[in-house]
Design a protein around this motif. Structure first.
Motif, PDB file in Angstrom:
ATOM      1  N   PHE A  35      35.606  37.635  42.126  1.00  0.00           N
ATOM      2  CA  PHE A  35      35.682  36.824  40.945  1.00  0.00           C
ATOM      3  C   PHE A  35      35.699  37.409  39.592  1.00  0.00           C
ATOM      4  O   PHE A  35      34.992  38.191  39.650  1.00  0.00           O
ATOM      5  CB  PHE A  35      34.664  35.519  41.011  1.00  0.00           C
ATOM      6  CG  PHE A  35      35.079  34.384  39.985  1.00  0.00           C
ATOM      7  CD1 PHE A  35      35.575  33.214  40.591  1.00  0.00           C
ATOM      8  CD2 PHE A  35      34.634  34.298  38.707  1.00  0.00           C
ATOM      9  CE1 PHE A  35      35.847  32.006  39.970  1.00  0.00           C
ATOM     10  CE2 PHE A  35      34.572  33.172  38.143  1.00  0.00           C
ATOM     11  CZ  PHE A  35      35.461  32.103  38.650  1.00  0.00           C
ATOM     12  N   THR A  36      36.431  36.784  38.612  1.00  0.00           N
ATOM     13  CA  THR A  36      36.552  37.526  37.252  1.00  0.00           C
ATOM     14  C   THR A  36      36.525  36.446  36.248  1.00  0.00           C
ATOM     15  O   THR A  36      37.124  35.600  36.315  1.00  0.00           O
ATOM     16  CB  THR A  36      37.759  38.457  37.066  1.00  0.00           C
ATOM     17  OG1 THR A  36      37.759  39.460  38.084  1.00  0.00           O
ATOM     18  CG2 THR A  36      37.536  39.198  35.678  1.00  0.00           C
ATOM     19  N   SER A  37      35.362  36.706  35.263  1.00  0.00           N
ATOM     20  CA  SER A  37      35.258  35.928  34.302  1.00  0.00           C
ATOM     21  C   SER A  37      35.585  36.686  32.869  1.00  0.00           C
ATOM     22  O   SER A  37      34.885  37.754  32.569  1.00  0.00           O
ATOM     23  CB  SER A  37      33.753  35.529  34.011  1.00  0.00           C
ATOM     24  OG  SER A  37      33.390  35.008  32.729  1.00  0.00           O
ATOM     25  N   TYR A 108      27.971  30.784  29.289  1.00  0.00           N
ATOM     26  CA  TYR A 108      29.753  30.906  29.078  1.00  0.00           C
ATOM     27  C   TYR A 108      30.236  29.415  29.618  1.00  0.00           C
ATOM     28  O   TYR A 108      31.642  29.530  29.393  1.00  0.00           O
ATOM     29  CB  TYR A 108      30.093  31.955  29.624  1.00  0.00           C
ATOM     30  CG  TYR A 108      29.500  33.337  29.352  1.00  0.00           C
ATOM     31  CD1 TYR A 108      29.321  33.834  28.150  1.00  0.00           C
ATOM     32  CD2 TYR A 108      28.717  34.034  30.708  1.00  0.00           C
ATOM     33  CE1 TYR A 108      28.486  35.281  27.856  1.00  0.00           C
ATOM     34  CE2 TYR A 108      28.059  35.213  30.330  1.00  0.00           C
ATOM     35  CZ  TYR A 108      27.929  35.635  28.882  1.00  0.00           C
ATOM     36  OH  TYR A 108      27.170  36.822  29.024  1.00  0.00           O
ATOM     37  N   VAL A 109      29.745  28.766  30.187  1.00  0.00           N
ATOM     38  CA  VAL A 109      30.206  27.409  30.910  1.00  0.00           C
ATOM     39  C   VAL A 109      31.452  26.843  29.931  1.00  0.00           C
ATOM     40  O   VAL A 109      32.312  26.252  30.545  1.00  0.00           O
ATOM     41  CB  VAL A 109      29.540  26.601  31.482  1.00  0.00           C
ATOM     42  CG1 VAL A 109      28.794  27.404  32.779  1.00  0.00           C
ATOM     43  CG2 VAL A 109      28.498  26.026  30.971  1.00  0.00           C
ATOM     44  N   LYS A 114      37.012  28.770  33.967  1.00  0.00           N
ATOM     45  CA  LYS A 114      37.059  29.613  35.192  1.00  0.00           C
ATOM     46  C   LYS A 114      35.420  29.532  35.667  1.00  0.00           C
ATOM     47  O   LYS A 114      35.334  29.049  36.920  1.00  0.00           O
ATOM     48  CB  LYS A 114      37.557  30.779  35.586  1.00  0.00           C
ATOM     49  CG  LYS A 114      39.129  30.790  35.408  1.00  0.00           C
ATOM     50  CD  LYS A 114      39.298  32.371  35.504  1.00  0.00           C
ATOM     51  CE  LYS A 114      38.912  33.053  36.856  1.00  0.00           C
ATOM     52  NZ  LYS A 114      39.269  34.254  37.066  1.00  0.00           N
ATOM     53  N   LEU A 115      34.692  29.706  34.983  1.00  0.00           N
ATOM     54  CA  LEU A 115      33.464  29.801  35.179  1.00  0.00           C
ATOM     55  C   LEU A 115      32.821  28.599  35.220  1.00  0.00           C
ATOM     56  O   LEU A 115      31.975  28.378  36.207  1.00  0.00           O
ATOM     57  CB  LEU A 115      32.782  30.828  34.123  1.00  0.00           C
ATOM     58  CG  LEU A 115      31.234  31.408  34.602  1.00  0.00           C
ATOM     59  CD1 LEU A 115      31.403  32.202  35.716  1.00  0.00           C
ATOM     60  CD2 LEU A 115      30.865  32.325  33.361  1.00  0.00           C
ATOM     61  N   ARG A 116      33.188  27.701  34.656  1.00  0.00           N
ATOM     62  CA  ARG A 116      32.619  26.032  34.669  1.00  0.00           C
ATOM     63  C   ARG A 116      32.829  25.737  35.969  1.00  0.00           C
ATOM     64  O   ARG A 116      32.061  25.065  36.696  1.00  0.00           O
ATOM     65  CB  ARG A 116      33.198  25.526  33.428  1.00  0.00           C
ATOM     66  CG  ARG A 116      32.616  23.846  33.392  1.00  0.00           C
ATOM     67  CD  ARG A 116      33.309  22.821  32.879  1.00  0.00           C
ATOM     68  NE  ARG A 116      34.907  22.671  33.523  1.00  0.00           N
ATOM     69  CZ  ARG A 116      34.989  21.861  34.681  1.00  0.00           C
ATOM     70  NH1 ARG A 116      33.657  21.315  35.300  1.00  0.00           N
ATOM     71  NH2 ARG A 116      36.211  21.764  35.146  1.00  0.00           N
ATOM     72  N   LYS A 117      34.304  25.855  36.224  1.00  0.00           N
ATOM     73  CA  LYS A 117      34.516  25.217  37.789  1.00  0.00           C
ATOM     74  C   LYS A 117      33.717  26.160  38.962  1.00  0.00           C
ATOM     75  O   LYS A 117      33.265  25.421  40.020  1.00  0.00           O
ATOM     76  CB  LYS A 117      36.020  25.523  37.912  1.00  0.00           C
ATOM     77  CG  LYS A 117      36.746  24.696  37.329  1.00  0.00           C
ATOM     78  CD  LYS A 117      38.384  24.704  37.443  1.00  0.00           C
ATOM     79  CE  LYS A 117      39.155  23.678  36.648  1.00  0.00           C
ATOM     80  NZ  LYS A 117      40.648  23.904  37.191  1.00  0.00           N
TER      81      LYS A 117
END
Length: 467
Positions: A35-37, A108-109, A114-117
């Motif tokens: 996974f990449t944020s 960061y959400v 992407k990170l929130r999900k």
């Protein structure tokens, strides 16, 4: 050597060819990362150049994204995000570890969808786990996978890796959901399944006050005495005084005395969070009152039985008690621990009770505080009489108000990674090359969180060079 960001943009290069040759990135290639944020990559690109010490900068870049790089399984199931996070070298998800592993990315959400999900998906996956078995601490995504602990009694049900009852496992599920909602305002996670899981958590806490006994037993055929509770899996006797019994510590070792105080303090915090959610978001005053009443009862019992006079340090927290007046004075380098209370937000760093307890923990009066040729720090019965936990050193730095103490912690962490560029579970106090766990994502990401915290609060410390 250049480092590649998710978007294909080059980040900061090494300052010299020598630096590049010696400190080559240990991250998986971009195409092999789980996974990449973008937000995490941007933070690495921003913070790493501020770190004057080349080795420490290299460690930060390796460690901070390690959870995302190597442990995340994200997908959409029935139209909703679902995130499974293994702990690293053990192919299972702990409620505790998975929350702690993503915690450093929570900031960061709101800027990174992407990170929130991903975090939303972890809340939903943890809800499924709690409903499957509230006494279990670790789970599989593959419901058909046979547990390596299938010989435990009772045997873990399908989907359960291990059934060690640890109060903090359920607290971490509450902690993640509460923080996600606090940051995003997204109440969609509080669906019918989540509400059922929350009520099951409180029901389990109440049952484990053991006012009417307990249905829980855990037996294992093992040569490790601390791998299962005494007395046919029940544990030592307790006097029901309002505290919650925990058969195991966050280290997955059985407790000496079942009333584990850091976990009870964590439970009080979780119950207050549940009270606020059910009162403010879900309009369930009755259950909110139930959560508040249980929190008050546990807090009163902590004050009555766990804040005790120590011969040398005055009134401090005991680590474990039994309600009869017996108590243990030490700590386990994990979270929750007595040291981590300020990190968790249970206490402020300058609270006198916490400071007295912390002073004890960092003294020779603590039987699990070790001093060696390589470093000094908190240890754990889990890893024996010789090994210090990097996590303990990290938490010491995160709860410190002293520049000198934080720098010394950084020096020790830099000196004890055994040239791997990563944190480990524990290392020999005299020989860092003698360590346990090559791949322990929680410790790695926690180290990254420490560096980001220093950049936020004491950026001048990142200019320290240890050569």
């Amino acid at each position: 050597m250049n480092y590649i960001l998710a978007a294909g943009v080059l980040s900061a290069t090494f300052a010299s060819c020598c630096f590049a040759a010696e400190f080559e990135s240990k991250r998986p290639p971009v195409e092999e990362r789980c996974f990449t944020s973008p937000s995490v990559e941007q933070t690495i690109a921003k913070v790493k150049p501020k770190i004057a010490d080349a080795e420490l900068a290299w460690m930060f870049e390796n460690c901070y994204p390690n959870t995302l790089d190597t442990t995340v399984d994200y997908e959409v199931i029935d139209g909703k995000p679902d995130t499974f996070v293994i702990t690293g070298d053990i192919d299972a998800m702990w409620l505790r570890d998975s929350t702690a592993q993503v915690w450093p990315y929570m900031r960061y959400v709101n800027d990174d969808e992407k990170l929130r999900k991903l975090v939303e998906g972890l809340v939903r996956r943890q809800t499924k786990c709690v409903l499957l078995d509230p006494y279990a601490n670790a789970f599989y995504k593959d419901m058909q996978k046979e547990s390596e602990w299938a010989s435990d009694r009772p045997a873990p049900i399908d989907g359960v890796h291990e059934r060690k009852w640890e109060i903090d496992s359920l607290c971490y599920a509450v902690r993640l959901a509460n923080e996600y909602h606090r940051l995003t305002g997204d109440a969609s996670i509080f669906d019918e399944d989540w509400r059922r899981s929350a009520k099951l958590i409180v029901e389990t806490f109440k049952t484990e006050q053991r006012k009417n006994g307990t249905p829980y037993r855990f037996r294992r055929s093992t040569d490790r005495m601390i791998d299962a509770p005494l007395f046919d899996g029940l544990g030592r006797p307790i006097k029901p005084v309002g505290l919650i019994a925990s058969a195991f510590r966050p280290s997955d070792d059985s407790t000496l005395y079942p009333f584990l105080i850091p976990s009870n303090l964590f439970a009080v915090q979780s119950l207050r969070q549940l009270e606020a959610i059910f009162r403010g978001e879900l309009d369930d005053e009755a259950f909110a009152d139930e959560c508040a009443g249980l929190a008050d009862e546990v807090q009163a019992a902590i004050e009555g039985y766990a804040i005790v006079e120590h011969l040398d340090f005055g009134k401090i927290y005991a680590y474990e008690v039994d309600g009869f007046g017996n108590r243990a004075h030490w700590d386990d380098a994990n979270v929750p621990s007595l040291m981590s209370l300020a990190y968790l937000g249970v206490h402020k760093k300058d609270d006198p009770l916490y400071l007295r307890t912390r002073k004890f923990l960092l003294s020779d009066s603590n039987p699990y505080y070790f001093r060696g040729k390589a470093a000094e720090g908190q240890a754990s019965p889990h890893s024996g009489h010789e090994r210090i936990w990097p996590m303990g050193i990290i938490l010491r730095a995160m709860t410190s108000t002293s520049d000198e103490e934080i720098v010394e912690c950084l020096r020790m962490l830099r000196a004890t990674h055994a040239e791997t560029g990563f944190m480990h579970e524990a290392f020999n106090k005299d020989n860092p090359a003698d360590y346990t766990r090559d791949w322990f994502a929680w410790a790695n990401t926690l180290f990254g969180e420490l560096i980001v915290l220093i950049d936020d609060e004491r950026p001048h410390l990142l200019q320290t060079s240890f050569d």
